[in-house]
Design an enzyme around this catalytic site. Structure first.
Site, short mmCIF file in Angstrom:
data_model
loop_
_atom_site.label_atom_id
_atom_site.label_comp_id
_atom_site.label_asym_id
_atom_site.label_seq_id
_atom_site.Cartn_x
_atom_site.Cartn_y
_atom_site.Cartn_z
N CYS A 113 0.82 -1.23 0.00
CA CYS A 113 0.00 0.00 0.00
C CYS A 113 0.84 1.27 0.00
CB CYS A 113 -0.95 -0.01 1.19
SG CYS A 113 -2.08 -1.40 1.15
N HIS A 249 -3.62 7.11 2.69
CA HIS A 249 -3.97 5.82 2.07
C HIS A 249 -5.39 5.47 2.52
CE1 HIS A 249 -4.10 1.74 0.88
NE2 HIS A 249 -3.95 1.24 2.09
N ASN A 279 -10.12 -0.40 -0.54
CA ASN A 279 -8.67 -0.27 -0.44
C ASN A 279 -8.04 -0.72 -1.75
OD1 ASN A 279 -5.95 -0.54 0.11
ND2 ASN A 279 -6.23 -1.58 2.08
O1 UT7 Z 1 -3.95 -1.27 3.45
C1 UT7 Z 1 -3.08 -1.88 4.33
C2 UT7 Z 1 -3.49 -1.69 5.68
N1 UT7 Z 1 -4.72 -2.38 5.97
C3 UT7 Z 1 -5.48 -1.88 6.88
O2 UT7 Z 1 -5.18 -0.82 7.36
C4 UT7 Z 1 -6.67 -2.66 7.38
C5 UT7 Z 1 -6.68 -2.60 8.86
N2 UT7 Z 1 -7.73 -3.31 9.52
C6 UT7 Z 1 -9.04 -2.97 9.45
O3 UT7 Z 1 -9.43 -2.13 8.68
C7 UT7 Z 1 -10.00 -3.63 10.40
O4 UT7 Z 1 -9.29 -4.34 11.36
C8 UT7 Z 1 -11.03 -4.59 9.73
C9 UT7 Z 1 -12.03 -3.77 8.95
C10 UT7 Z 1 -10.30 -5.54 8.81
C11 UT7 Z 1 -11.79 -5.37 10.79
O5 UT7 Z 1 -12.38 -4.50 11.71
P1 UT7 Z 1 -12.23 -4.77 13.27
O6 UT7 Z 1 -13.02 -3.74 13.96
O7 UT7 Z 1 -10.76 -4.84 13.57
O8 UT7 Z 1 -12.95 -6.17 13.45
P2 UT7 Z 1 -12.36 -7.57 13.94
O9 UT7 Z 1 -11.36 -8.09 12.98
O10 UT7 Z 1 -11.95 -7.44 15.36
O11 UT7 Z 1 -13.65 -8.47 13.85
C12 UT7 Z 1 -14.80 -8.20 14.63
C13 UT7 Z 1 -15.85 -9.25 14.34
C14 UT7 Z 1 -15.34 -10.67 14.38
O12 UT7 Z 1 -16.33 -11.47 14.98
P3 UT7 Z 1 -16.17 -11.94 16.51
O13 UT7 Z 1 -14.90 -12.72 16.57
O14 UT7 Z 1 -16.13 -10.67 17.30
O15 UT7 Z 1 -17.40 -12.73 16.73
C15 UT7 Z 1 -15.23 -11.05 12.91
O16 UT7 Z 1 -15.38 -12.43 12.69
O17 UT7 Z 1 -16.40 -9.07 13.02
C16 UT7 Z 1 -16.37 -10.30 12.30
N3 UT7 Z 1 -16.19 -10.03 10.88
C17 UT7 Z 1 -17.21 -9.77 10.04
N4 UT7 Z 1 -18.53 -9.72 10.24
C18 UT7 Z 1 -19.30 -9.41 9.16
C19 UT7 Z 1 -15.02 -9.93 10.19
N5 UT7 Z 1 -15.27 -9.63 8.92
C20 UT7 Z 1 -16.62 -9.52 8.80
C21 UT7 Z 1 -17.47 -9.22 7.72
N6 UT7 Z 1 -18.79 -9.17 7.95
N7 UT7 Z 1 -17.00 -8.95 6.48
#
Ligand code: UT7
Length: 322
Positions: A113, A249, A279
């Site tokens: 990225c 970004h 992204n």
């Molecule tokens: O470009 C390079 C850099 N990349 C980034 O900067 C991305 C950085 N990360 C993020 O943007 C975020 O961490 C995400 C958007 C990927 C995830 O958001 P989060 O608030 O960190 O959520 P999480 O990974 O802690 O997941 C929360 C919950 C989980 O369920 P449980 O374990 O709490 O029951 C996931 O399984 O959300 C669930 N989950 C989803 N639910 C519905 C994960 N993906 C999805 C989805 N739809 N697509």
């Protein structure tokens, strides 16, 4: 003093749009979850046969046209991409051929990225040290090719697109400084766990997919974007309130908001495209820049801070007067 000045910008997005509602049909997710956690509403996806060089070329042509130069004037082509057309030659060489030129240096930068900001750093130094007068820097990606469309933790996050700038030597204004960094210890938090020398089977099977520990990457991104902003402003004796535009970004609206808050930037002064494009990795910053230039928000003489963070980890920034 010789500056590298942006004299033209361009971007291109594939025609096909995939909305969050479309994704709801194939994976267990919801429009609400995607919008609340990421800010993303839709993304563009390349058609079969629509390659990174093809979309990078379209962005480059628009930047060249906006710059009012002849492609033959270009001394250097740098393409930031994590999704090159081929293992080799470099996508930059393929774009060079498609532009109908030959002879100038052309190579790809692999910094995920941060690829565009890395490319900008290289091109800025190239121009400042007299390597040439004119450089074309492109960020182009077809991340859809390395996205596992059955994995909801990544499938909702990425999109395809390209952005480009033409830089030219200028005595008065342009890029003030660029800053780039990496920390390879974070390899496994965000990567495609397969590839060429590590084992080619998954690539051949079309199963070379992005894997990410989203939460860990999120936290690191917020902290790192703050530190690179401080480094950039302090290095130039610039106060954060002097910035006219912040172009980060585009990975996640929550990350962008957190970075803007630390800069004390109102969101009206932050260019946001993640809602429309998701992204697009190395393409996201030049895409956002081009959109804000073309819709008249960014004006000549304004002070811009560009910031990137991505796999590696890699991160970087550019402070420039447009
Ligand atoms: O470009 C390079 C850099 N990349 C980034 O900067 C991305 C950085 N990360 C993020 O943007 C975020 O961490 C995400 C958007 C990927 C995830 O958001 P989060 O608030 O960190 O959520 P999480 O990974 O802690 O997941 C929360 C919950 C989980 O369920 P449980 O374990 O709490 O029951 C996931 O399984 O959300 C669930 N989950 C989803 N639910 C519905 C994960 N993906 C999805 C989805 N739809 N697509």
């Amino acid at each position: 003093m010789t500056y590298a000045r942006i004299i033209g910008t361009g971007s291109f997005l594939p025609e096909k749009v995939v909305t969050n509602a479309d994704l709801e049909k194939s994976i267990e997710t919801s429009d609400e979850w995607i919008r609340e956690r990421t800010g993303i509403r839709r993304r563009h996806i390349a058609a079969d046969g629509e390659t990174t060089s093809e979309i990078g070329l379209r962005a480059a042509e628009r930047a060249i046209e906006a710059a009012g130069i002849d492609a033959a004037d270009i001394d250097l082509i740098v393409v930031g991409t994590a999704t090159p057309d081929k293992i080799f030659p470099a996508t930059a060489c393929i774009i060079q051929r498609k532009l109908g030129i030959a002879g100038c240096a052309a190579y790809d930068v692999s910094a995920a990225c941060s690829g565009f900001v890395y490319g900008l750093d290289v091109a800025n130094r190239f121009i400042q040290t007299g390597g040439g007068r004119t450089a074309l820097v492109i960020g182009a990606e077809t991340l859809s090719r390395i996205t596992n469309w059955e994995d909801r933790t990544t499938a909702v996050l990425f999109g395809d697109g390209a952005g480009a700038v033409v830089l030219q030597a200028n005595e008065e204004t342009g890029i003030i400084s660029t800053h780039i960094h990496a920390d390879g210890r974070a390899e496994e938090l965000l990567h495609v766990p397969t590839g060429i020398s590590i084992g080619y089977e998954a690539v051949q099977a079309g199963e070379a997919y992005i894997a990410m520990n989203g939460n860990a990457v999120f936290r690191k991104a917020v902290a790192t974007l703050d530190s690179i902003a401080r480094e950039t402003l302090a290095g130039n004796g610039v106060d954060k309130h002097d910035l006219d535009w912040f172009i980060p970004h585009q990975a996640n609206l929550r990350i962008i908001r957190a970075a803007a808050k630390k800069l004390d930037m109102p969101m009206e002064r932050v260019v946001v495209t993640v809602d429309e494009h998701a992204n697009t990795s190395a393409a996201s910053i030049p895409l956002a820049l081009d959109i804000a230039v073309r819709d008249g928000r960014i004006k000549r003489g304004e002070l811009l801070l560009l910031e990137a963070f991505g796999a590696g980890f890699t991160w970087g920034s550019a402070l420039l007067r447009y």
